[in-house]
Scaffold this active site. Structure first.
Site, short mmCIF file in Angstrom:
data_model
loop_
_atom_site.label_atom_id
_atom_site.label_comp_id
_atom_site.label_asym_id
_atom_site.label_seq_id
_atom_site.Cartn_x
_atom_site.Cartn_y
_atom_site.Cartn_z
N PRO A 114 -10.94 40.30 40.13
CA PRO A 114 -9.86 41.29 39.99
C PRO A 114 -9.47 41.89 41.33
CG PRO A 114 -11.91 42.11 39.02
CD PRO A 114 -12.25 40.89 39.80
N GLU A 115 -8.19 41.96 41.54
CA GLU A 115 -7.64 42.63 42.72
C GLU A 115 -6.94 43.89 42.24
OE1 GLU A 115 -5.58 39.84 45.30
OE2 GLU A 115 -6.59 38.16 44.34
#
Length: 271
Positions: free
Chosen positions: A2-3
């Site tokens: 996840p960014e």
DNA sequence: CGGACAACCTGGCGGC
DNA sequence: TGCCGCCAGGTTGTCC
């Protein structure tokens, strides 16, 4: 995994089920998931506290409690979701940390690669003090970005991935931003013109906002807290598109190695 | 200072 | 099918 867009989506989706809930007890089965304090202290301290608010800083999830902040970093494969106690979820086989809530539900932290961490602290600065600016904050101005970039002489992609330079960008959105700005990922940052830096500033924000609009990219492990996939992967321009036509010029997208990370770009559009 | 690389871990996939 | 090597959205520490 996840960014910024994925973490932001998770935060937004966790607020409703979690805010106002009191933590009854804590469970874990992988010691290293608990970064600090020691698990025994962690459990004793978190028990009885109520979740007041949930926010994001860089890729950290910050749950403000009465006396502490519960901080969660998902690293590559972390997932967070709320489930009724006893009800089985797809990702349960990788749950290594879990909180029981006062309404019979549980916050589960699933993480197949076990890189993720949870922290409990009353001084959030100990975790966030070295992070760079939030690219989507109103306070992050184009001029600040330009001055900031001028302090370094580095490969531009590695700079974008550096959380102390700018917060929240990871491998997907670094490639996406550089494509939108038409800048080659291996360019040295000190050779960028003011115009290119200006373009990059806008490109970063556009790429991240597109990711949030589509609720994150579910290429592999990422899921929203309700278990469903985001749609951002369907709107990516270059990431994961090796050997496919560039959406701008039609030439083949190339995949190379930059800063030890798989890097996708258009050799024709990005200079 | 900046870049390369190993470490931390597991799962999925392509190739043979 | 089985096994093997490679790849993966992140971060940190070490070495040159």
């Amino acid at each position: 995994m996840p960014e910024l867009p994925e973490v932001e989506t998770i935060v937004r989706n966790l607020r409703k089920p979690l805010i106002g809930r009191r933590i009854i007890s804590m469970w874990y089965d992988w010691e290293k998931t608990i970064h600090s304090p020691e698990p025994t202290d962690f459990a004793a301290r978190i028990t009885g506290q109520t979740i007041q608010s949930i926010n994001r800083r860089a890729k950290y999830i910050l749950c403000e409690l009465n006396h502490d902040v519960l901080v969660i970093h998902l690293k590559m494969t972390g997932r967070l979701y709320v489930a009724d106690a006893g009800v089985v979820h797809d990702a349960d086989r990788w749950v290594h940390f879990q909180l029981d809530l006062d309404n019979g539900k549980q916050l589960r932290f699933s993480d197949s690669r076990k890189f993720g961490k949870v922290y409990l602290t009353n001084n959030i600065e100990t975790i966030t003090s070295k992070l760079g600016p939030e690219p989507l904050d109103d306070s992050f101005k184009q001029d600040d970005f330009l001055l900031r970039i001028r302090r370094y002489q580095r490969t531009i992609k590695s700079l974008l991935l550096d959380q102390t330079f700018i917060a929240g960008i990871g491998n997907i959105y670094a490639d996406e931003a550089l494509f939108r700005a038409q800048i080659h990922p291996q360019r040295q940052s000190d050779t960028l013109t003011n115009d290119e830096i200006q373009r990059l500033y806008g490109a970063i924000r556009n790429a991240l906002n597109a990711g949030i609009d589509h609720e994150g990219a579910s290429i592999n492990w990422y899921r929203k807290p309700d278990g469903s996939k985001g749609a951002s992967q369907d709107y990516l321009l270059v990431y994961g598109k090796a050997d496919q036509p560039c959406p701008r010029c039609g030439m083949s997208i190339k995949k190379i190695r930059v800063a030890q990370r798989g890097t996708h770009f258009c050799p024709n559009c990005q200079k």
